[in-house]
Each structure stands twice: as structure tokens, then as C-alpha cells.
Motif scaffolding. Structure first.
Motif, PDB file in Angstrom:
ATOM      1  N   LEU A 158     -76.613  -1.033 -73.614  1.00 12.93           N
ATOM      2  CA  LEU A 158     -75.960  -0.641 -74.862  1.00 12.93           C
ATOM      3  C   LEU A 158     -76.905   0.190 -75.734  1.00 12.93           C
ATOM      4  CD1 LEU A 158     -74.093  -3.955 -75.837  1.00 12.93           C
ATOM      5  CD2 LEU A 158     -73.071  -1.838 -74.979  1.00 12.93           C
ATOM      6  N   GLY A 159     -78.175  -0.185 -75.741  1.00 13.68           N
ATOM      7  CA  GLY A 159     -79.166   0.571 -76.506  1.00 13.68           C
ATOM      8  C   GLY A 159     -79.349   1.974 -75.969  1.00 13.68           C
ATOM      9  N   ILE A 160     -79.366   2.107 -74.639  1.00 12.62           N
ATOM     10  CA  ILE A 160     -79.506   3.429 -74.017  1.00 12.62           C
ATOM     11  C   ILE A 160     -78.292   4.300 -74.343  1.00 12.62           C
ATOM     12  CG2 ILE A 160     -79.586   4.646 -71.804  1.00 12.62           C
ATOM     13  CD1 ILE A 160     -81.215   2.244 -70.733  1.00 12.62           C
ATOM     14  N   ILE A 161     -77.090   3.712 -74.276  1.00 10.88           N
ATOM     15  CA  ILE A 161     -75.863   4.455 -74.600  1.00 10.88           C
ATOM     16  C   ILE A 161     -75.909   4.949 -76.043  1.00 10.88           C
ATOM     17  CG2 ILE A 161     -73.357   4.236 -74.923  1.00 10.88           C
ATOM     18  CD1 ILE A 161     -73.363   2.272 -72.550  1.00 10.88           C
ATOM     19  N   TRP A 162     -76.289   4.064 -76.986  1.00 12.62           N
ATOM     20  CA  TRP A 162     -76.369   4.455 -78.387  1.00 12.62           C
ATOM     21  C   TRP A 162     -77.391   5.576 -78.585  1.00 12.62           C
ATOM     22  CZ3 TRP A 162     -73.824   3.674 -82.897  1.00 12.62           C
ATOM     23  CH2 TRP A 162     -74.466   4.116 -84.058  1.00 12.62           C
ATOM     24  N   TYR A 163     -78.522   5.473 -77.892  1.00 11.37           N
ATOM     25  CA  TYR A 163     -79.571   6.480 -78.059  1.00 11.37           C
ATOM     26  C   TYR A 163     -79.091   7.868 -77.660  1.00 11.37           C
ATOM     27  CZ  TYR A 163     -83.880   9.113 -77.454  1.00 11.37           C
ATOM     28  OH  TYR A 163     -84.834  10.087 -77.539  1.00 11.37           O
ATOM     29  N   PHE A 164     -78.451   7.961 -76.491  1.00  7.93           N
ATOM     30  CA  PHE A 164     -78.023   9.284 -76.016  1.00  7.93           C
ATOM     31  C   PHE A 164     -76.736   9.767 -76.689  1.00  7.93           C
ATOM     32  CE2 PHE A 164     -80.863   8.143 -72.474  1.00  7.93           C
ATOM     33  CZ  PHE A 164     -81.626   9.295 -72.437  1.00  7.93           C
ATOM     34  N   ALA A 165     -75.924   8.828 -77.214  1.00  6.60           N
ATOM     35  CA  ALA A 165     -74.688   9.228 -77.895  1.00  6.60           C
ATOM     36  C   ALA A 165     -74.937   9.591 -79.358  1.00  6.60           C
ATOM     37  CB  ALA A 165     -73.649   8.104 -77.811  1.00  6.60           C
ATOM     38  N   TYR A 166     -75.918   8.947 -79.997  1.00  2.54           N
ATOM     39  CA  TYR A 166     -76.150   9.168 -81.429  1.00  2.54           C
ATOM     40  C   TYR A 166     -77.616   9.476 -81.739  1.00  2.54           C
ATOM     41  CZ  TYR A 166     -76.337   8.321 -86.468  1.00  2.54           C
ATOM     42  OH  TYR A 166     -76.542   8.457 -87.820  1.00  2.54           O
ATOM     43  N   GLY A 167     -78.499   8.602 -81.302  1.00  2.00           N
ATOM     44  CA  GLY A 167     -79.885   8.665 -81.729  1.00  2.00           C
ATOM     45  C   GLY A 167     -80.583   9.974 -81.425  1.00  2.00           C
ATOM     46  N   ILE A 168     -80.468  10.464 -80.196  1.00  2.00           N
ATOM     47  CA  ILE A 168     -81.226  11.644 -79.786  1.00  2.00           C
ATOM     48  C   ILE A 168     -80.789  12.881 -80.563  1.00  2.00           C
ATOM     49  CG2 ILE A 168     -79.716  12.401 -77.894  1.00  2.00           C
ATOM     50  CD1 ILE A 168     -82.322  12.895 -76.268  1.00  2.00           C
ATOM     51  N   ARG A 169     -79.522  12.912 -81.017  1.00  2.00           N
ATOM     52  CA  ARG A 169     -79.005  14.063 -81.761  1.00  2.00           C
ATOM     53  C   ARG A 169     -79.357  14.020 -83.244  1.00  2.00           C
ATOM     54  NH1 ARG A 169     -73.945  14.380 -82.282  1.00  2.00           N
ATOM     55  NH2 ARG A 169     -73.291  12.323 -81.552  1.00  2.00           N
ATOM     56  N   HIS A 170     -79.500  12.805 -83.789  1.00  2.00           N
ATOM     57  CA  HIS A 170     -79.788  12.666 -85.220  1.00  2.00           C
ATOM     58  C   HIS A 170     -81.250  12.344 -85.504  1.00  2.00           C
ATOM     59  CE1 HIS A 170     -75.407  12.020 -84.922  1.00  2.00           C
ATOM     60  NE2 HIS A 170     -75.350  12.471 -86.156  1.00  2.00           N
TER      61      HIS A 170
END
Length: 466
Positions: free
Chosen positions: A450-462
Motif C-alpha cells: 500500500l505504501g509503494i502504491i501511494w508513493y508512485f500514485a501521489y508521493g513521487i509527483r508531489h
């Protein structure tokens, strides 16, 4: 730049220091030890010595506590070196982002936030149970519907929610007010434990120490499996000193103070745990200690029933200080995520008046209150251990990278015995992870995904690094 290279991009320490410059450096060595002892000496000291003596080690449980303290001290020194070199908020999350890259730092922080949130909720639930037992002693009965969430046949665990809200009110008053309350409560808790240790020593029967390491626990290599099994369980009683590192951005003279706070916490906690277990197993035969309140049971066995109420109060104070320290740490870690853009940036704002990350504190408290008030945490409690041990492993191995980075040289505390000590501590952390129950590892793997999904869906872009 490929997405893989971007994910492993590293942040600079100077950037973190500049971002945290609005936080006030007011914490001293005494304050850090208060936070550390407040976290480490919680419910565990009132439960674990009895359980592990009865089930795994007999009176030799004191040896198991000593071994666990040594391992904790090794990992504590790694955190002390990192916090001296990088006096910034975020603990393992910030350290991991600097030495390994953003995605590793995020997953370490993602693991620690699970530890903090679940630990607060679990301890608050324990506080509710102890407080209810104390009230029953005085003839006050609370409806069962207000002592458990819907999944356990109730409405809400009211006391668990209220203690978290009380802690929030204290923390919102600022660091100076909250650290005074924490330090005072820790002193009270230590005094109560000292009374048990000193008073109980007069009722020790030396025959209860024979045999010191009973034969029924002899198995495995060298017959020491019982002690190792007890150590594996007890190690988790010391998890919590890592929360000290979360406050590095608010510490005076962090190059010296952080190391003193962390190592001081380990030494004081080890001394209390070892002495407590020695006295406990000396008062009552180890076979009788497999109960949830062994200290109160031991006092009843020597006809000191009136003092068992004092022990209950000590347990409540211990849980209060642990909740305060963990809510404190969880809000700082949440702030760090917002500061770097991996969570919404509003979480990384510092209030102009109180100099506190108010938005991060509010979010942390909401999540922790929901967990504590509505969800039984029996199945999830062991996830606390998985997240912490993963952070321990990466931080110990990270010392090997830290020393090789010329841009991260520092004059503060350094782990002695380099490179052997951090390498051994890292390997031990990995081995302890493999000893966790399979279902715990499966649930923890889901959390990491879940953390990896959040990172690539939101974190890496913001992320600020983008």
C-alpha cells in the motif's frame, strides 16, 4: 531520469535543516530521557517479566532482559549517530531518504507511522482496561458498551479515546508545558517502580531462585532456547527509544544531546527491567507468574494488597507517558511527510504561535482515536514489531554508508566498534524479523505494498525532490 532513478534520488541534510528551522530547539538531555523512558517503560514492565518467567526462562528472565537491553543499546547507538549527523525531524524516514534514497526513506517512515499509530491505540486500550479495574475497586461500574468498540459488542472504548484527547490538549499547549508534565509523570512512575523493587526485596525467598534456569526450558543449541525465546519477546519492550530521534529538530545541541538521551534511556530502562524481574521472581515462584498483573499478584501473595492499588496507578502513569511520547513522535513524523510533499503539504506547516505542526498533530490524533475507540487490536499489535525492526535493520546498515559519505561527515557521537557493531546489530534485526509470525509478515507486506502504491500514485509527483 528514469522513474527508478527518480525513486532513489537522495535528499540533502541542509535542505531538511532549512525546512525545520521554524521549529524551536528547547529539548535538553533530561527531556529526551523523559520521553524515552516514558515510552519504553510502559505496560511491558508490569506484564512481560511474569509471562516470560512462567513460559520461557524462570528466574533467568532477568538475563533475557539484559540481553535485550544490549541489543537495544547497539541499535540505539546507530540512531544516536544518525541524529548527531542529521539533527532533523523524521527519524528513520529522514535518515533513510538521505543515505538510501526517497523510496527507501518513505517505506521506513511508512513502517514507523504504522508502529506509532498502532502503539498509541493499543496502549490507550490497555489504559482503559486498567482504569476500569481501578474504578471497580472503588465500586464504580462503567457500562460495557463504553469499554469496547462495535467489533467487540460495544459502542466505543470511551476511556481509550479520552486519554488520547487529554494528551492532545497537553501537547497543543506547546513543548515547554508538555515536557514538564511528561518529566513529572516519568519521575512518579520511576518512584513507584523503585518502591516495588526496594520494598519487595525484603520479601525475597532465595529458594525461588533455585533452579535459576529450570530444566523444562532447556532445549536447542546449548539448551538456551528458553532464554532466547524470552529475549525475542522482551526485545519489543525496549522498542520506543527510536522515537527520541523524531525530535532531533527541537533539541538543543543535538550533536551531544541526542546520543546522551538515547543511551541514557536504554541504560535506565535496562536497570529498571532487570531489577524488577529479579525482585518479582524472588517474591513468588516463577510457575505462578503467568498472569496479566504479576506485580499486583506478587504483592497479594505477600499480603501487601493495599500496595497493589499503587502498582495499578503506576501502570496507568506508565501508559499515560507512553501515549504522550508516541503521539508526540507520530505527529512529528506526519509533519515530515507533509514537509517533503509525500503527504499533502498542509501537514508540513508549523503554527506561527505555538511553533507546533498542528495539522499533523490533528491527523495523527484522529487516526489513533478511531483505532483505539472502535477497533480491537489483538491481531494488529504484532505489526508494531515488524515496522520497528525493519527501521532498525536499515539504520544499522546505514551507518556503513554514512561513514563513507564525505558530504555527511560530523563531529558528534559515533558508533564504537565500527564496522562490526552496526553490522552485527543489523543482522540481528533481520533475524528477529524472520522470527515474527507468518501472518504478521503477510499483513506487514500488505502495508508495504500500500505504501509503494501511494508513493508512485501521489508521493513521487508531489515530492519536494521532484
Amino acid at each position: 531520469m528514469s522513474i527508478f532513478s527518480r525513486a532513489f534520488k537522495r535528499e540533502s541534510v541542509d535542505s531538511y535543516i532549512q525546512a525545520d528551522s521554524h521549529m524551536t530547539r528547547v529539548l535538553t538531555t533530561r527531556d529526551l530521557i523523559g520521553l524515552g523512558v516514558g515510552t519504553v517503560i510502559g505496560t511491558g514492565i508490569f506484564i512481560l517479566p511474569g509471562h516470560e518467567a512462567a513460559q520461557n526462562a524462570g528466574p533467568a528472565v532477568s538475563v533475557a532482559f539484559l540481553i535485550a537491553a544490549i541489543f537495544s543499546g547497539l541499535s540505539g547507538m546507530a540512531f544516536a549517530e544518525f541524529s548527531s549527523a542529521m539533527p532533523v525531524a523524521g527519524s528513520a524516514y529522514s535518515y533513510g531518504t538521505v543515505v538510501y534514497g526517497e523510496i527507501i526513506g518513505w517505506l521506513l517512515g511508512w513502517s514507523l507511522i504504522l508502529e506509532y499509530f498502532l502503539a498509541v491505540s493499543a496502549i490507550a486500550t490497555g489504559f482503559s482496561a486498567y482504569l476500569n479495574n481501578l474504578l471497580i475497586t472503588f465500586g464504580i461500574h462503567i457500562p460495557k458498551s463504553l469499554l469496547a468498540g462495535p467489533m467487540e459488542g460495544g459502542i466505543v472504548n470511551l476511556f481509550a479515546v479520552l486519554i488520547i484527547l487529554l494528551v492532545t490538549v497537553i501537547l497543543s499547549r506547546g513543548l515547554n508545558a508538555s515536557k514538564k508534565i511528561e518529566n513529572g509523570a516519568v519521575i512518579l512512575k520511576v518512584v513507584i517502580l523503585a518502591l516495588f523493587i526496594i520494598g519487595g526485596s525484603f520479601f525475597i525467598k532465595h529458594t525461588n531462585y533455585v533452579p535459576f534456569y529450570p530444566k523444562e526450558f532447556h532445549s536447542g543449541f546449548g539448551g538456551l532456547n528458553g532464554i532466547w525465546a524470552a529475549t525475542a519477546s522482551i526485545i519489543f519492550a525496549f522498542l520506543g527509544f527510536d522515537t527520541i530521534a523524531a525530535h532531533a529538530a527541537e533539541v538543543k545541541n543535538p550533536q551531544k544531546t541526542m546520543a546522551r538521551g538515547i543511551i541514557g534511556t536504554v541504560i535506565i530502562s535496562a536497570l529498571l527491567y532487570v531489577l524488577f524481574s529479579i525482585v518479582l521472581t524472588g517474591i513468588v515462584n516463577y510457575k505462578k507468574l503467568g498472569v496479566d498483573d504479576p506485580a499486583a499478584f506478587a504483592l497479594q501473595a505477600i499480603h501487601q494488597t493495599q500496595f497493589s492499588v499503587v502498582i495499578t496507578v503506576g501502570a496507568l502513569v506508565g501508559m499515560f507517558t507512553a501515549i504522550l511520547a508516541l503521539v508526540y513522535a507520530s505527529s512529528r513524523l506526519t509533519y515530515s511527510f507533509g514537509r517533503d510533499g509525500l503527504l499533502p503539504r498542509g501537514l508540513g506547516k508549523i503554527s506561527g504561535g505555538s511553533r507546533l505542526p498542528v495539522n499533523a498533530l490533528i491527523l495523527a490524533v484522529i487516526v489513533e482515536s478511531i483505532f483505539a475507540g472502535l477497533i480491537p487490536l489483538n491481531t494488529l499489535a504484532s505489526l508494531i514489531n515488524a515496522g520497528t525492526l525493519l527501521a532498525f535493520m536499515f539504520i544499522n546498515f546505514g551507518i556503513l554508508i554514512l561513514r563513507r559519505r564525505k558530504d555527511l561527515s560530523h563531529d558528534g557521537f559515533k558508533v564504537p566498534g565500527y564496522p562490526l557493531v552496526p553490522l552485527v546489530a543489523g543482522v540481528i534485526s533481520l533475524l528477529l524479523i524472520t522470527k515474527l509470525p507468518v501472518e504478521t509478515l503477510e499483513l506487514f507486506s500488505v502495508w508495504l505494498v500500500l505504501g509503494i502504491i501511494w508513493y508512485f500514485a501521489y508521493g513521487i509527483r508531489h515530492s519536494k525532490l521532484s
